[in-house]
Scaffold this motif. Structure first.
Motif, mmCIF file in Angstrom:
data_model
loop_
_atom_site.group_PDB
_atom_site.id
_atom_site.type_symbol
_atom_site.label_atom_id
_atom_site.label_comp_id
_atom_site.label_asym_id
_atom_site.label_seq_id
_atom_site.Cartn_x
_atom_site.Cartn_y
_atom_site.Cartn_z
ATOM 1 N N ALA A 1 22.562 90.399 42.775
ATOM 2 C CA ALA A 1 22.360 89.208 43.599
ATOM 3 C C ALA A 1 21.047 89.351 44.369
ATOM 4 N N PRO A 2 20.380 88.240 44.622
ATOM 5 C CA PRO A 2 19.097 88.321 45.316
ATOM 6 C C PRO A 2 19.227 88.521 46.816
ATOM 7 N N PHE A 3 20.443 88.583 47.344
ATOM 8 C CA PHE A 3 20.595 88.791 48.775
ATOM 9 C C PHE A 3 21.791 89.710 48.989
ATOM 10 N N THR B 1 9.056 88.963 50.193
ATOM 11 C CA THR B 1 9.851 89.866 49.362
ATOM 12 C C THR B 1 9.067 90.265 48.119
ATOM 13 N N LEU C 1 10.875 79.151 53.528
ATOM 14 C CA LEU C 1 11.451 79.811 52.354
ATOM 15 C C LEU C 1 10.350 80.340 51.441
ATOM 16 N N VAL C 2 9.312 79.531 51.232
ATOM 17 C CA VAL C 2 8.213 80.003 50.381
ATOM 18 C C VAL C 2 7.591 81.259 50.976
ATOM 19 N N VAL D 1 11.834 74.559 54.495
ATOM 20 C CA VAL D 1 11.536 74.931 53.109
ATOM 21 C C VAL D 1 10.214 75.681 53.025
ATOM 22 N N LEU D 2 9.273 75.364 53.910
ATOM 23 C CA LEU D 2 8.014 76.103 53.883
ATOM 24 C C LEU D 2 8.262 77.561 54.263
ATOM 25 N N PHE E 1 15.791 78.455 44.377
ATOM 26 C CA PHE E 1 15.340 79.754 44.884
ATOM 27 C C PHE E 1 14.662 80.555 43.780
ATOM 28 N N VAL F 1 26.414 84.262 41.402
ATOM 29 C CA VAL F 1 24.950 84.271 41.381
ATOM 30 C C VAL F 1 24.436 85.538 40.716
ATOM 31 N N GLY F 2 25.009 86.670 41.103
ATOM 32 C CA GLY F 2 24.557 87.944 40.538
ATOM 33 C C GLY F 2 24.716 88.004 39.027
ATOM 34 N N LEU G 1 9.763 84.152 50.284
ATOM 35 C CA LEU G 1 9.647 84.598 48.897
ATOM 36 C C LEU G 1 8.393 85.444 48.721
ATOM 37 N N TRP G 2 7.318 85.027 49.376
ATOM 38 C CA TRP G 2 6.078 85.802 49.286
ATOM 39 C C TRP G 2 6.290 87.192 49.876
ATOM 40 N N PHE H 1 17.397 86.482 53.263
ATOM 41 C CA PHE H 1 17.880 85.248 52.651
ATOM 42 C C PHE H 1 19.246 84.854 53.192
ATOM 43 N N TYR I 1 18.346 82.863 56.006
ATOM 44 C CA TYR I 1 17.920 81.521 55.622
ATOM 45 C C TYR I 1 19.126 80.639 55.294
ATOM 46 N N ILE I 2 20.098 81.222 54.600
ATOM 47 C CA ILE I 2 21.272 80.430 54.224
ATOM 48 C C ILE I 2 21.979 79.922 55.475
ATOM 49 N N PRO J 1 21.385 75.155 51.097
ATOM 50 C CA PRO J 1 22.424 76.169 51.214
ATOM 51 C C PRO J 1 23.476 75.699 52.209
ATOM 52 N N ILE K 1 8.357 72.607 46.738
ATOM 53 C CA ILE K 1 9.500 72.674 47.652
ATOM 54 C C ILE K 1 9.398 71.560 48.695
ATOM 55 N N VAL L 1 6.119 82.027 43.013
ATOM 56 C CA VAL L 1 5.394 82.823 44.014
ATOM 57 C C VAL L 1 4.958 84.149 43.407
#
Lengths: 483, 510
Positions: B69-71, B182, B175-176, B172-173, A396, A468-469, B179-180, B131, B134-135, A387, A415, A403
């Motif tokens: 959007a996811p964020f 959310t 991020l996983v 990156v870990l 993502f 993205v959306g 994801l879990w 997220f 994270y970005i 990003p 990843i 997951v």
């Protein structure tokens, strides 16, 4: 009958256009190449406009041989866009050497017909015919520069290995037919369900058929361990052809694999998931490690495409609606990123206008051509999935699907392997930004290509986040067609 | 201030500046960058003045969720984020000034990279969406990679790769794990909500470890600290300032914002890991710092040791520890940034960082020697400077968590005094060993302004730390309320002293 014809309207438009343009070429010969190219792009646009199924409706045609649904519509829109972009790239590139021939757009059109059939196939035979139509055109394209031995070698290699893969695929199809008694996806799914709940469980014949079919298609998407042809063909084929190979056909083959796995073989998800997971991890790891030492940028991008297919396969392994949506999203964004990178490769020409392909020639590009270097750096970081660039989102969604499908371990390993691939993308950025300047590239004055390059750059830049959306929503709608 | 999107503007100003820089000449880019960072600092001061101490936990909130959007573009700050944002905003103009003449090649790109970095850093502190966080957290890698790689020293390419890949692998870990999380909350990515979510104990351990992988690398904790000395030595002066001043704080902020309140059980369960690694870091890196010949490397290793005080304080599970950790983060941001600037000042004149090449600088550079001494003392933790407040609180917290922990950590103070004072002695005192070092001119106006501003802040924080503790008090309280129920048992038996006077008790523990 008329309803069926309307469902295949895009394919019919493209076929008719190909035939008519062939006549044009026969009359006016190679002088018409440029006009024919733009007419071909126009017919691709027309085909995209008439794709049925944008509204999410799902209809079968020709007695269940083809299906027009949201999934096919999404894939076709992406594929036609990719093919058109590849055409724009080609006309500028070949044109300079004066070896651009009018057959080129025709072959791309025919290949597009095949790709359209692939993604809307709902029967193993339609699938096979579509795949072959796409491949045959591709074999010719690979050896398009007849005088160049590398190009001829690439075409031959592609043909021999492709024919072998087709044979394997056909053998798998025959096994599936033999043990289920049908070639239609829907009936195969029913047969598998019946067998699974029967006393004897799934027959070995179906399992073998499944393995062979997957192997055949894995060759087309160039997933490890069926990837060997990719670096050689990508390197040998003329650069615009490589750009084409890395974009639209990849999307088509991936969509085909997804539809077959989910719709036809959905009952045997547990069985094919192991194979797909293996291919996914093998592709991400090998695609990452093998690319590190490559001195040729086209070979590097070949390994990059292997690597990316591995990530998309992680989405497929997740199965389910989110998984399928993530595959579609991944391939759409991947196509833009990879086409963008190839647009820059197409501009790599030394002072006398000869194409160069070595990574070393990119040295110090940030000093000689700062904007070009910036665009390339964006594509590289984006392919690495860092990003705030757009390439982060496909990864993502893929990992989110994994997951959510309780495959957290797969997401974690997958990843982690993306860090390996980050290394070689960084290598390109390093070459362009940290190294001393090499002789500058010759300038380009191809307006259409420049416009596309700028568009692709804006797409991968953070501005792409606005898309993205909508894109996620479109891919989710498309995926729902399979369930 | 309702309705005025000040946080978005704070983020936008550097981005606009960065784009403008790309189109400007070298000199133009310098002025644009300085103007943009000063404007941002002014906005930051406005932000601080409008922040209601003791008001709602999250202030200046903004929320815009694009369809599907996811964020979400969710921003908001609490006192902790406010302080760290201010630190970043304060250091940025100083960084630009430090690069004014030191950077000669490709100035527009350099300034653009720095401004882009500023947005990413303050974005991390402001993000209220998982997220989005994270970005911002990850995106800072790209400009820093370029800054080290293009404008760094001889080994810059190795250092830039190491920096990028180390931190990427850690992140990156995480991020996983995100994801879990959310998935567990059915797609809720809003951080204040996640802060109140009780994750299952079994999962907490894994999630904590995944976040730990990321924050420990950023922090950096021993044994994943090895990227830091390389990155520091090769980065240009301003790059080092930002790296030490703000980027290292991202890890600590992550622990405070995520690991501790979201996974309190796992934090308690794995506190021994933090304690162990921190103790090793304090003793080992201090010893390593003692034998360095390169000034920047010495300060880089001292950063690792100081960061260990932060981790100990955060995982002490009491108010003193947390307050101390936060103040150490702020003071270390100022002090180590200033120390790197001090190195930069003499590096610009002699182009070497070898300690042996210098000596007796107090003779020909008295102003420099004075400021350098102040920052050395602050780094050692002399009362009256920022370093003392943080380290004292952090050690008090450590004592209340475990007496042995405090014992081990205190050795770090002694070793810290040893290597810093020895460094100062070799550089500033004695007789000059080289004629060229003896001929160096004293600080010029630009350097004096930069170092003087930091010196004022260091003294302020040392003499009246209440200004900095007050905005964070309520947030630390909320954090403690969340984690105290699962705090690990302690072996310290603090006996109550004489009852404090009533008004002093209200002041709290400092």
């Amino acid at each position: 009958m008329l309803a069926s014809i309307l469902l295949t309207l895009p394919e019919l438009i493209l076929s008719t256009a190909a035939l008519l343009l062939m006549l044009v070429v026969a009359w006016f010969e190679d002088g018409s190449a440029r006009v024919v190219t733009w007419l071909a792009i126009l017919s691709l646009a027309a085909a995209a406009a008439f794709v049925p199924g944008y509204d999410g409706s799902s209809r079968l045609g020709f007695g269940g041989l083809v299906v027009a649904d949201g999934f096919a519509a999404f894939s076709k829109a992406v594929i036609y866009a990719g093919a058109a972009a590849a055409l724009v790239a080609a006309s500028g590139w070949f044109g300079r050497d004066g070896d651009y021939r009018a057959e080129y757009p025709l072959l791309i059109l025919l290949s597009s017909v095949g790709m359209g059939m692939m993604v809307s196939a709902s029967d193993l035979l339609t699938l096979y015919v579509g795949l072959e139509l796409q491949s045959l055109a591709a074999y010719v394209l690979a050896s398009f520069q007849r005088s160049d031995t590398r190009s001829a070698e690439a075409g031959l290699k592609y043909f021999v290995l492709g024919a072998l893969a087709s044979g394997i695929l056909l053998y798998g199809i025959s096994l599936l037919y033999g043990f289920t008694g049908t070639t239609s996806f829907h009936d195969i799914a029913t047969a598998i369900q019946t067998q699974k709940h029967g006393a004897d469980g799934l027959s070995h014949g179906i399992l073998f058929g499944l393995v062979f079919v997957l192997a055949g298609i894995a060759f087309k998407v160039s997933a490890v361990p069926f990837h060997m042809w990719t670096p050689d063909v990508y390197e040998g084929a003329p650069s615009p052809v490589t750009a084409f190979f890395a974009s639209a056909p990849k999307v088509a083959a991936m969509a085909l694999l997804t539809r077959l796995a989910v719709q036809g073989l959905g009952g045997a998800t547990f069985e094919w998931r192991q194979i797909v997971i293996f291919m996914a991890l093998a592709s991400t790891i090998l695609g990452g490690v093998a690319a590190i030492g490559q001195p040729n940028v086209k070979r590097l991008l070949a390994y990059s495409s292997i690597n990316n297919v591995g990530f998309a396969l992680i989405g497929l392994a997740a199965a389910g609606e989110a998984g399928v949506a993530s595959v579609l999203f991944y391939m759409a964004v991947y196509m833009v990123m990879t086409l963008g990178s190839f647009f820059i490769v197409l501009r790599m020409r030394d002072g006398e206008g000869r194409p160069v392909e070595s990574i070393a020639s990119l040295s110090g590009l940030s000093k000689t051509r700062p904007w070009l270097a910036l665009a390339m750096a964006m594509f590289m970081f984006s392919l690495a999935g860092v990003p705030p660039l757009m390439g982060f989102w496909p990864k993502f969604f893929v990992f989110q699907a994994a997951v959510d499908a309780k495959l957290t371990w797969l997401a974690a390993i997958g990843i982690a392997t993306s860090v390996i691939s980050a290394f070689y993308y960084l290598k390109i950025v390093k070459t362009m930004y940290f190294d001393e300047a090499a002789p500058a590239y010759a300038g380009t004055r191809d307006l259409a290509q420049t416009v596309l390059l700028i568009a692709a750059s804006l797409f991968v830049s953070p501005l792409g986040y606005l898309l993205v959306g909508p894109l996620a929503q479109a891919s989710r709608n498309a995926a729902s067609a399979l369930f | 201030m309702t309705g005025f999107p000040i946080l978005s503007i704070l983020l936008a100003v550097p981005v606009i500046g960065a784009i403008a820089c790309l189109f400007a000449s070298a000199n133009g880019a310098r002025w644009i960058a300085l103007a943009a960072t000063l404007l941002d600092l002014a906005l930051g001061i406005l932000l601080w003045s409008q922040y209601q101490v003791g008001g709602p936990q999250w202030q200046f909130q903004e929320l815009w969720r694009p369809d599907y959007a996811p964020f979400a573009w969710a921003l908001g700050i609490d006192g902790i984020a406010l302080m760290l944002t201010m630190l970043s905003l304060f250091l940025m103009p100083i960084c630009i000034l430090a690069s004014w003449t030191a950077i000669e090649k490709r100035v527009p790109e350099y300034m653009a990279a720095f401004l882009a970095m500023e947005t990413m850093m303050i974005g991390v502190f402001m993000a209220q969406d998982l997220f989005l966080f994270y970005i911002f957290f990850e995106a800072g890698l790209i400009p820093m990679f370029l800054i080290i790689g293009i404008w760094g020293g001889a080994e810059r390419i190795y250092a830039s790769y190491k920096f990028f890949l180390y931190t990427l692998l850690g992140s990156v870990l995480m991020l996983v794990a995100m994801l879990w999380m959310t998935g567990f909350t059915h797609g809720d990515t809003y951080i204040p909500k996640l802060l109140a979510t009780d994750f299952p104990k079994q999962a907490q351990t894994w999630l904590w470890l995944a976040f730990f992988a990321s924050f420990a690398v950023k922090m950096p904790m021993w044994p994943v600290h090895t990227w830091l000395p390389d990155a520091h030595v090769q980065a240009p002066t301003a790059g080092s300032v930002i790296l030490a001043g703000v980027l290292l704080k991202l890890g600590g902020y992550g622990f405070v914002r995520f690991s501790l309140p979201m996974f309190p059980d796992a934090s308690a369960q794995l506190a021994w890991l933090i304690y162990g690694l921190s103790l090793v870091a304090i003793v080992y890196t201090s010893l390593v710092a003692l034998v360095q010949r390169d000034m920047k490397k010495l300060i880089a290793y001292s950063s690792v040791a100081h960061m260990a005080f932060v981790t100990i304080g955060i995982f002490a599970f009491n108010r003193q520890g947390l307050d101390g950790a936060l103040i150490v983060m702020l003071s270390h941001g100022l002090v180590s940034g200033a120390l790197f600037l001090c190195v930069g000042v003499i590096y610009d004149r002699l182009h070497t960082r070898e300690i042996d090449r210098y000596g007796g600088l107090s003779n020909n550079m008295p102003a420099y020697a004075l400021l350098f001494m102040l920052f050395t003392m602050a780094s050692v933790g002399l009362p009256g400077t920022a370093g003392f407040v943080g380290e004292f609180l952090s050690l008090t917290g450590a004592y209340r968590a475990s007496t042995w922990l405090a014992f081990g950590a205190t050795t770090g103070i002694i070793l810290g005094a040893a290597y810093m004072l020895w460094l100062y002695w070799r550089v500033a005192f004695g007789t000059s060993r080289n004629a060229d070092a003896a001929a160096m001119p004293d600080l010029n106006g630009r350097e004096l302004v930069s170092l003087g501003a930091i010196a004022a802040a260091v003294l302020w924080m040392g003499i009246y730390p209440e200004s900095f503790l007050a905005p964070m008090r309520k947030d630390v309280g909320a954090l403690l309320a969340r984690v105290t129920p699962s705090a690990p048992p302690s072996d310290s038996r603090p006996t109550p002293g004489h009852a404090p006077a009533p008004h002093a008790a209200a002041e709290g523990a400092h």
